[in-house]
Motif scaffolding. Structure first.
Motif, PDB file in Angstrom:
ATOM      1  N   SER A  98     -12.392 -26.145 -92.732  1.00 53.09           N
ATOM      2  CA  SER A  98     -13.397 -25.688 -91.839  1.00 53.09           C
ATOM      3  C   SER A  98     -13.000 -25.775 -90.413  1.00 53.09           C
ATOM      4  N   ARG A 111     -21.085 -29.145 -91.013  1.00 52.08           N
ATOM      5  CA  ARG A 111     -22.069 -30.054 -91.697  1.00 52.08           C
ATOM      6  C   ARG A 111     -21.816 -30.169 -93.312  1.00 52.08           C
ATOM      7  N   ALA A 125     -21.452 -29.940-100.288  1.00 50.56           N
ATOM      8  CA  ALA A 125     -21.461 -28.977 -99.412  1.00 50.56           C
ATOM      9  C   ALA A 125     -20.703 -29.289 -98.031  1.00 50.56           C
ATOM     10  N   ALA A 127     -20.113 -26.885 -94.735  1.00 52.85           N
ATOM     11  CA  ALA A 127     -20.388 -25.678 -94.163  1.00 52.85           C
ATOM     12  C   ALA A 127     -19.958 -25.762 -92.639  1.00 52.85           C
ATOM     13  N   ASP A 128     -19.664 -24.518 -92.141  1.00 50.52           N
ATOM     14  CA  ASP A 128     -19.078 -24.026 -90.805  1.00 50.52           C
ATOM     15  C   ASP A 128     -20.010 -22.856 -90.326  1.00 50.52           C
ATOM     16  N   ASP A 129     -19.771 -22.980 -88.817  1.00 46.79           N
ATOM     17  CA  ASP A 129     -20.582 -21.905 -88.246  1.00 46.79           C
ATOM     18  C   ASP A 129     -19.372 -20.871 -87.767  1.00 46.79           C
ATOM     19  N   SER A 176     -19.384 -16.978 -98.150  1.00 43.66           N
ATOM     20  CA  SER A 176     -19.132 -16.820 -96.688  1.00 43.66           C
ATOM     21  C   SER A 176     -19.358 -15.310 -96.326  1.00 43.66           C
ATOM     22  N   THR A 182     -18.802 -20.388 -93.259  1.00 40.74           N
ATOM     23  CA  THR A 182     -18.412 -20.227 -94.656  1.00 40.74           C
ATOM     24  C   THR A 182     -19.130 -21.709 -95.099  1.00 40.74           C
ATOM     25  N   ARG A 183     -19.392 -21.841 -96.361  1.00 41.32           N
ATOM     26  CA  ARG A 183     -19.792 -22.926 -97.103  1.00 41.32           C
ATOM     27  C   ARG A 183     -19.161 -23.115 -98.401  1.00 41.32           C
ATOM     28  N   ARG A 185     -19.108 -25.457-101.756  1.00 37.59           N
ATOM     29  CA  ARG A 185     -19.767 -26.351-102.364  1.00 37.59           C
ATOM     30  C   ARG A 185     -19.259 -26.836-103.706  1.00 37.59           C
TER      31      ARG A 185
END
Length: 199
Positions: A98, A111, A125, A127-129, A176, A182-183, A185
């Motif tokens: 990430s 996150r 999980a 996740a990024d922004d 994504s 993108t996440r 998991r």
């Protein structure tokens, strides 16, 4: 290079920094030594969720120094899952991906969430922004493509660890969209504390 030589050299640098009042360097080398020790650990390849989080926080501390605290990583773990056994070194590669491949201009938020799902599975999980990816790229990664690229290498390592420890009972998902983040998991069976997990 012999890991013992590297570890001893870092300890020497650490204590020289301390003796010369270089507290920032002392602390940085101390954290780096812990990260190195964990990643090169010769003990069990099965650790607890708590161990993985401690090692991840050390890695984040190092990267925050490198990037001058331009990104933020939040970790939200159900405290009841702290002693749950999982394979060593699955969180850091996902967060690293990430950071290096997801975030725009080395800034943004990552996150990490760790939850129980349905009373039987552990759901992890990351996740990024950041910049996200196309559906074609997601499929390529899930099918084992992109091995020559950083994202493919990290993801393939995690997939291999899941397969070794859980066989077909583990699942890895990517969600994504370009410019929307993108996440990744991971879903694995929960093994009770002290339960059997292939090492």
């Amino acid at each position: 290079m012999n890991p013992h030589f590297l570890h001893n050299s870092l300890n020497t640098i650490q204590w020289l920094a301390k003796a010369n009042g270089q507290d920032e360097i002392y602390n940085l080398v101390k954290v780096f030594t812990r990260v190195l020790h964990y990643n090169l650990g010769k003990g069990s390849m099965v650790v607890t969720v708590r161990d993985e989080i401690v090692a991840l926080r050390d890695y984040i501390e190092l990267q925050n120094v490198r990037y001058d605290h331009r990104f933020n990583v939040s970790i939200d773990c159900d405290p009841r899952l702290g002693e749950t056994p999982i394979p060593r070194f699955v969180l850091q590669p996902l967060v690293e991906n990430s950071l290096y491949h997801g975030l725009l201009s080395e800034q943004g938020d990552i996150r990490v969430t760790i939850r129980e799902e349905g009373g039987e599975r552990l759901a992890i999980a990351v996740a990024d922004d950041g910049k996200g990816m196309t559906e074609a790229r997601m499929n390529e990664l899930l099918e084992g493509g992109g091995r020559g690229q950083g994202l493919g290498i990290g993801l393939q390592y995690v997939k291999k660890m899941l397969d070794v420890h859980y066989g077909g009972a583990a699942r890895l998902e990517i969600d994504s969209e370009p410019d929307k983040g993108t996440r990744i998991r991971i879903l694995v069976p929960i093994r009770p504390e002290g339960g059997v997990l292939d090492d």
